[in-house]
Design a protein around this motif. Structure first.
Motif, short mmCIF file in Angstrom:
data_model
loop_
_atom_site.label_atom_id
_atom_site.label_comp_id
_atom_site.label_asym_id
_atom_site.label_seq_id
_atom_site.Cartn_x
_atom_site.Cartn_y
_atom_site.Cartn_z
N MET A 1 48.90 45.23 43.41
CA MET A 1 48.11 45.53 42.27
C MET A 1 48.46 44.33 41.21
O MET A 1 49.72 44.15 40.89
CB MET A 1 48.49 47.04 41.83
N PRO A 2 47.43 43.85 40.67
CA PRO A 2 47.65 42.76 39.50
C PRO A 2 48.53 43.37 38.34
O PRO A 2 48.36 44.53 38.14
CB PRO A 2 46.29 42.35 39.31
N SER A 3 49.04 42.52 37.75
CA SER A 3 49.63 43.03 36.43
C SER A 3 48.65 42.95 35.38
O SER A 3 47.64 42.14 35.45
CB SER A 3 51.06 41.89 36.11
N PRO A 4 49.12 43.85 34.06
CA PRO A 4 48.37 43.78 32.96
C PRO A 4 47.90 42.37 32.60
O PRO A 4 46.74 41.97 32.01
CB PRO A 4 48.83 44.64 31.99
N THR A 5 49.04 41.58 32.53
CA THR A 5 48.90 39.93 31.93
C THR A 5 47.98 39.21 33.03
O THR A 5 47.15 38.58 32.26
CB THR A 5 50.33 39.41 32.06
N GLU A 6 47.88 39.55 34.35
CA GLU A 6 47.07 38.80 35.02
C GLU A 6 45.59 39.31 34.65
O GLU A 6 44.58 38.55 34.88
CB GLU A 6 47.35 39.14 36.47
N ALA A 7 45.16 40.52 34.45
CA ALA A 7 44.05 40.93 34.13
C ALA A 7 43.33 40.22 32.84
O ALA A 7 42.43 39.93 33.02
CB ALA A 7 43.79 42.48 34.05
N ARG A 8 44.23 40.05 32.01
CA ARG A 8 44.02 39.44 30.65
C ARG A 8 43.66 37.94 30.93
O ARG A 8 42.53 37.59 30.42
CB ARG A 8 45.19 39.49 29.63
N GLU A 9 44.43 37.30 31.68
CA GLU A 9 44.34 35.95 32.06
C GLU A 9 43.06 35.72 32.72
O GLU A 9 42.25 34.75 32.53
CB GLU A 9 45.37 35.26 32.76
N ARG A 10 42.65 36.67 33.63
CA ARG A 10 41.27 36.69 34.45
C ARG A 10 40.22 36.46 33.41
O ARG A 10 39.26 36.09 33.65
CB ARG A 10 41.36 37.68 35.46
N MET A 11 40.18 37.44 32.68
CA MET A 11 39.32 37.64 31.39
C MET A 11 39.01 36.53 30.64
O MET A 11 37.94 35.96 30.32
CB MET A 11 39.54 38.90 30.64
N VAL A 12 40.14 35.81 30.32
CA VAL A 12 40.05 34.57 29.44
C VAL A 12 39.53 33.33 30.43
O VAL A 12 38.80 32.84 29.77
CB VAL A 12 41.46 34.31 28.91
N HIS A 13 39.80 33.33 31.47
CA HIS A 13 39.36 32.40 32.44
C HIS A 13 37.89 32.43 32.70
O HIS A 13 37.15 31.66 32.54
CB HIS A 13 40.36 32.23 33.80
N ALA A 14 37.44 33.70 32.96
CA ALA A 14 36.06 34.12 33.20
C ALA A 14 35.14 33.73 31.78
O ALA A 14 34.14 33.32 31.93
CB ALA A 14 36.02 35.53 33.57
N MET A 15 35.63 34.12 30.81
CA MET A 15 35.00 33.70 29.51
C MET A 15 34.80 32.22 29.37
O MET A 15 33.85 31.54 29.04
CB MET A 15 35.87 34.21 28.09
N ALA A 16 35.88 31.52 29.50
CA ALA A 16 35.81 30.06 29.50
C ALA A 16 34.80 29.62 30.31
O ALA A 16 33.89 28.46 29.96
CB ALA A 16 37.12 29.47 29.73
N SER A 17 34.75 30.02 31.53
CA SER A 17 34.09 29.63 32.74
C SER A 17 32.56 29.96 32.29
O SER A 17 31.71 28.90 32.50
CB SER A 17 34.23 29.98 33.99
N MET A 18 32.01 31.04 31.71
CA MET A 18 30.81 31.33 31.55
C MET A 18 30.37 30.59 30.33
O MET A 18 29.16 30.27 30.16
CB MET A 18 30.89 32.94 31.31
#
Length: 193
Positions: A1-18
């Motif tokens: 299960m991903p850590s909460p920090t990983e979820a936050r980082e994935r959101m930031v990466h997704a926003m940057a990509s989009m």
């Protein structure tokens, strides 16, 4: 299960990509959550100030990524011309690989949001200032006191060429701008001597 920090980082990466592809306004939070596979309730948990806070963090991520690249190309003892050509070449390569959909997320958002959000404007200004500073440091040995002005000019010219290349679906604007910048840098270096 991903850590909460990983979820936050994935959101930031997704926003940057989009934002790189479609800017700020066209990027929806539902889309960011889907792309990042983050739990629905996590958006306001990690970003209590909402989409602007997420975008600001995405801009900082983009700045950091470009900072590392600029450190790499300026830290090899390269000349100002070599640094400029490497920068333009990297932009062209990214654009080609994305089939002309990926621009600079910082420039894309700057056009939309600079007048609307002081936080986003500050993050954009910090990114551009950092990149100019890194280019100037790389130009210093060749251009001396003109390094900072040259760095500003090179960054502005290449960012503009990137926009034009995206519209034309051709790297020609980047190639031509790089060639012209090479002549400019050589002329400034000659005046320094």
């Amino acid at each position: 299960m991903p850590s909460p920090t990983e979820a936050r980082e994935r959101m930031v990466h997704a926003m940057a990509s989009m934002m790189r592809k479609q800017g700020y306004e066209a990027t929806g939070l539902t889309e960011v959550l889907e792309k990042s596979a983050a739990p629905r309730g996590s958006m306001y948990f990690y970003f209590p100030r909402g989409k602007e806070q997420l975008a600001t963090d995405a801009i900082r991520l983009s700045q950091s990524s470009m900072d590392r690249f600029l450190d790499q190309i300026t830290g090899q003892g390269s000349s100002a011309v070599e640094v400029t050509v490497a920068f333009a070449t990297a932009m062209a390569s990214t654009l080609r690989k994305s089939k002309y959909t990926d621009g600079c997320p910082v420039a894309t958002v700057a056009l939309e949001m600079s007048a609307k959000s002081p936080d986003i404007r500050a993050a954009i200004d910090a990114a551009f200032s950092s990149w100019e500073g890194k280019l100037a440091a790389g130009f210093e040995k060749d251009l001396g006191p003109q390094a900072t002005a040259a760095a500003r000019f090179v960054l502005a010219a290449l960012e503009g060429a990137l926009v034009r290349a995206r519209v034309q679906h051709s790297v020609t604007p980047l190639t031509e701008t790089s060639e012209q910048l090479t002549q400019y840098i050589l002329a400034v270096a000659r005046r320094k001597k």
